[in-house]
Scaffold this active site. Structure first.
Site, PDB file in Angstrom:
ATOM      1  N   HIS A  27      16.535  21.945 -18.938  1.00 21.99           N
ATOM      2  CA  HIS A  27      15.818  22.751 -17.951  1.00 21.99           C
ATOM      3  C   HIS A  27      14.596  23.463 -18.504  1.00 21.99           C
ATOM      4  O   HIS A  27      13.853  24.088 -17.751  1.00 21.99           O
ATOM      5  CB  HIS A  27      16.752  23.782 -17.314  1.00 21.99           C
ATOM      6  CG  HIS A  27      17.103  24.912 -18.250  1.00 21.99           C
ATOM      7  ND1 HIS A  27      18.021  24.772 -19.259  1.00 21.99           N
ATOM      8  CD2 HIS A  27      16.640  26.177 -18.342  1.00 21.99           C
ATOM      9  CE1 HIS A  27      18.117  25.919 -19.919  1.00 21.99           C
ATOM     10  NE2 HIS A  27      17.297  26.786 -19.391  1.00 21.99           N
TER      11      HIS A  27
HETATM   12  C1  UD1 Z   1      16.101  30.977 -16.423  1.00 23.74           C
HETATM   13  C2  UD1 Z   1      15.764  31.673 -17.749  1.00 23.74           C
HETATM   14  C3  UD1 Z   1      16.187  30.790 -18.912  1.00 23.74           C
HETATM   15  C4  UD1 Z   1      17.645  30.375 -18.799  1.00 23.74           C
HETATM   16  C5  UD1 Z   1      17.847  29.704 -17.438  1.00 23.74           C
HETATM   17  C6  UD1 Z   1      19.286  29.275 -17.245  1.00 23.74           C
HETATM   18  C7  UD1 Z   1      13.752  33.101 -17.752  1.00 23.74           C
HETATM   19  C8  UD1 Z   1      12.374  33.210 -18.244  1.00 23.74           C
HETATM   20  N1  UD1 Z   1      14.338  31.903 -17.889  1.00 23.74           N
HETATM   21  O1  UD1 Z   1      15.308  29.796 -16.374  1.00 23.74           O
HETATM   22  O2  UD1 Z   1      16.035  31.504 -20.112  1.00 23.74           O
HETATM   23  O3  UD1 Z   1      17.968  29.483 -19.837  1.00 23.74           O
HETATM   24  O4  UD1 Z   1      17.478  30.654 -16.414  1.00 23.74           O
HETATM   25  O5  UD1 Z   1      19.453  28.567 -16.071  1.00 23.74           O
HETATM   26  O6  UD1 Z   1      14.302  34.067 -17.275  1.00 23.74           O
HETATM   27  N2  UD1 Z   1      15.833  27.699  -8.881  1.00 23.74           N
HETATM   28  C9  UD1 Z   1      16.577  27.377  -7.780  1.00 23.74           C
HETATM   29  N3  UD1 Z   1      17.712  28.098  -7.527  1.00 23.74           N
HETATM   30  C10 UD1 Z   1      18.127  29.109  -8.317  1.00 23.74           C
HETATM   31  C11 UD1 Z   1      17.338  29.452  -9.429  1.00 23.74           C
HETATM   32  C12 UD1 Z   1      16.213  28.720  -9.714  1.00 23.74           C
HETATM   33  O7  UD1 Z   1      16.251  26.457  -7.031  1.00 23.74           O
HETATM   34  O8  UD1 Z   1      19.191  29.708  -8.029  1.00 23.74           O
HETATM   35  C13 UD1 Z   1      14.620  26.905  -9.196  1.00 23.74           C
HETATM   36  C14 UD1 Z   1      13.374  27.462  -8.556  1.00 23.74           C
HETATM   37  O9  UD1 Z   1      12.536  26.410  -8.216  1.00 23.74           O
HETATM   38  C15 UD1 Z   1      12.737  28.240  -9.656  1.00 23.74           C
HETATM   39  C16 UD1 Z   1      13.115  27.424 -10.879  1.00 23.74           C
HETATM   40  O10 UD1 Z   1      14.408  26.895 -10.591  1.00 23.74           O
HETATM   41  O11 UD1 Z   1      11.368  28.389  -9.499  1.00 23.74           O
HETATM   42  C17 UD1 Z   1      13.144  28.209 -12.142  1.00 23.74           C
HETATM   43  O12 UD1 Z   1      13.978  29.364 -12.013  1.00 23.74           O
HETATM   44  P1  UD1 Z   1      13.729  30.654 -12.945  1.00 23.74           P
HETATM   45  O13 UD1 Z   1      14.757  31.685 -12.668  1.00 23.74           O
HETATM   46  O14 UD1 Z   1      12.299  31.076 -12.873  1.00 23.74           O
HETATM   47  O15 UD1 Z   1      13.913  30.081 -14.406  1.00 23.74           O
HETATM   48  P2  UD1 Z   1      14.999  29.065 -15.008  1.00 23.74           P
HETATM   49  O16 UD1 Z   1      14.290  27.801 -15.321  1.00 23.74           O
HETATM   50  O17 UD1 Z   1      16.223  28.996 -14.156  1.00 23.74           O
END
Ligand code: UD1
Length: 355
Positions: free
Chosen positions: A201
């Site tokens: 991811h």
């Molecule tokens: C976040 C953490 C990362 C951790 C990861 C575990 C930061 C900077 N990153 O990354 O350190 O390893 O979580 O999973 O805090 N999305 C969904 N549903 C959700 C959550 C996310 O669809 O419930 C999608 C969205 O498109 C979003 C993308 O995933 O924009 C990224 O989510 P985000 O929380 O920004 O970062 P992660 O990549 O999940």
């Protein structure tokens, strides 16, 4: 005494659960749980609360996704009134996600004490958003709980006073120890045969079409000898669709609940990942782990555990897989204090420091 816990993203939940549980045994400690809503899909959040038996959050800030600045700012502005109203004696933050740094910054400005669980980890790679979150959070924290000695060394080098830093061990392993029997029951009569469990991811692996394509092609290439089981993070799922990549022959699953993932993990021939916590879990389980990153903030998983860094070198991935398949996997041992009792040590230290 009131302790306020802040969680937001999937890897926070398994770290908070043992601390919440251990603090319950201390009379006179009240606890509040705030979920920032950074992760909001049911399979990224709700199911973890159920399986880890974490009480429902008292407050959900429902911030959702956004750019780093927007998400961080949103957490800060929604969290500030909650802290002002609750007046906790200390706020506990976990790990290295945006929710961690945002909450620490709010508290530091309000002169509210912050405790950081999983302090001191460093990848020395500031292109990783998590490294920025680690640096900021540790500078702002009053109590720093480290999982391994390297954390103490990093903090000393950054000028953080030794009396704030406590080596307590690894809270993620507390949760693993607690739920391993459930995972064993769940996995008893399922997974036979050799398989690689894959998670990906990190933006550095999934946001560039060519990089993601190369990784998926390498996984397809080994699929004959080793089945690939790949629970896909929502971000990665979006990128695969956006880039039109072919993944028919890989077993793509939705993100798995904690116990189910652990059941797959303990019986895997190898785990291929870019996660932080999974490097630690495989070390504890003594399962070979190949990490698709150039560096790690968890070096003990390499020096002492079963982890190997692969970076983006797909030839190295192939070579390491061949070694594992021919029975020459790296052997490791479990680091000190990764014993299932880190949460209790944190609870004792909190009570001692705040009374
Ligand atoms: C976040 C953490 C990362 C951790 C990861 C575990 C930061 C900077 N990153 O990354 O350190 O390893 O979580 O999973 O805090 N999305 C969904 N549903 C959700 C959550 C996310 O669809 O419930 C999608 C969205 O498109 C979003 C993308 O995933 O924009 C990224 O989510 P985000 O929380 O920004 O970062 P992660 O990549 O999940």
């Amino acid at each position: 005494m009131l302790i306020l816990h802040v969680v937001g993203a999937r890897p926070n939940f398994m770290k908070a659960a043992p601390v919440v549980r251990a603090l319950r045994l201390h009379k006179g400690v009240k606890q509040t749980l705030v979920h920032t809503g950074q992760h909001y899909d049911a399979n990224m959040s709700d199911v973890f609360f159920q399986q880890l038996k974490i009480p429902a959050p008292d407050v959900n800030l429902a911030v959702g996704s956004g750019s780093h600045a927007k998400q961080t700012a949103e957490i800060m502005s929604r969290f500030e009134p909650v802290v002002l109203q609750g007046k906790p004696d200390l706020v506990l933050v976990y790990g290295d996600v945006n929710s961690t740094a945002a909450a620490a910054l709010v508290c530091a400005k309000l002169l509210i004490k912050v405790g950081h669980v999983e302090a001191g980890l460093r990848s020395f790679d500031r292109t990783m958003p998590e490294e920025i979150n680690r640096l900021v959070t540790d500078q702002l924290s009053d109590l720093l709980f480290t999982p391994s000695q390297d954390g103490n060394q990093n903090l000393a080098r950054e000028g953080i006073a030794a009396d704030k830093v406590h080596l307590v061990g690894n809270v993620m392993i507390d949760t693993l120890v607690e739920l391993l029997p459930a995972a064993i029951r769940a996995g008893k009569d399922g997974f036979t045969g050799r398989y690689a469990l894959v998670t990906l991811h990190r933006p550095s692996n999934v946001d560039d079409p060519r990089t993601l394509k190369r990784i998926l092609e390498s996984l397809l290439a080994v699929n004959d000898e080793l089945a690939i089981i790949f629970p896909v993070h929502p971000r990665t799922r979006q990128r695969i669709a956006e880039f039109g990549l072919k993944v028919d022959q890989l077993r793509l699953l939705d993100p798995l609940p904690y116990i189910d993932f652990l059941a797959y993990q303990r019986l895997a021939t190898v785990v291929i990942t870019d996660s932080g916590g999974i490097q630690e879990e495989t070390t504890y389980l003594q399962v070979p782990c190949l990490t698709l990153r150039e560096n790690t903030e968890r070096p003990i998983t390499i020096t002492q555990g079963t982890n190997e860094l692969i970076g983006h070198d797909m030839k190295k991935l192939r070579n390491e897989l061949e070694k594992i398949l021919s029975g020459k996997a790296k052997k490791g041992s479990v680091p000190p204090l990764w014993d299932g009792h880190a949460g209790e040590r944190i609870a004792d230290l909190l009570v001692r420091n705040l009374s």
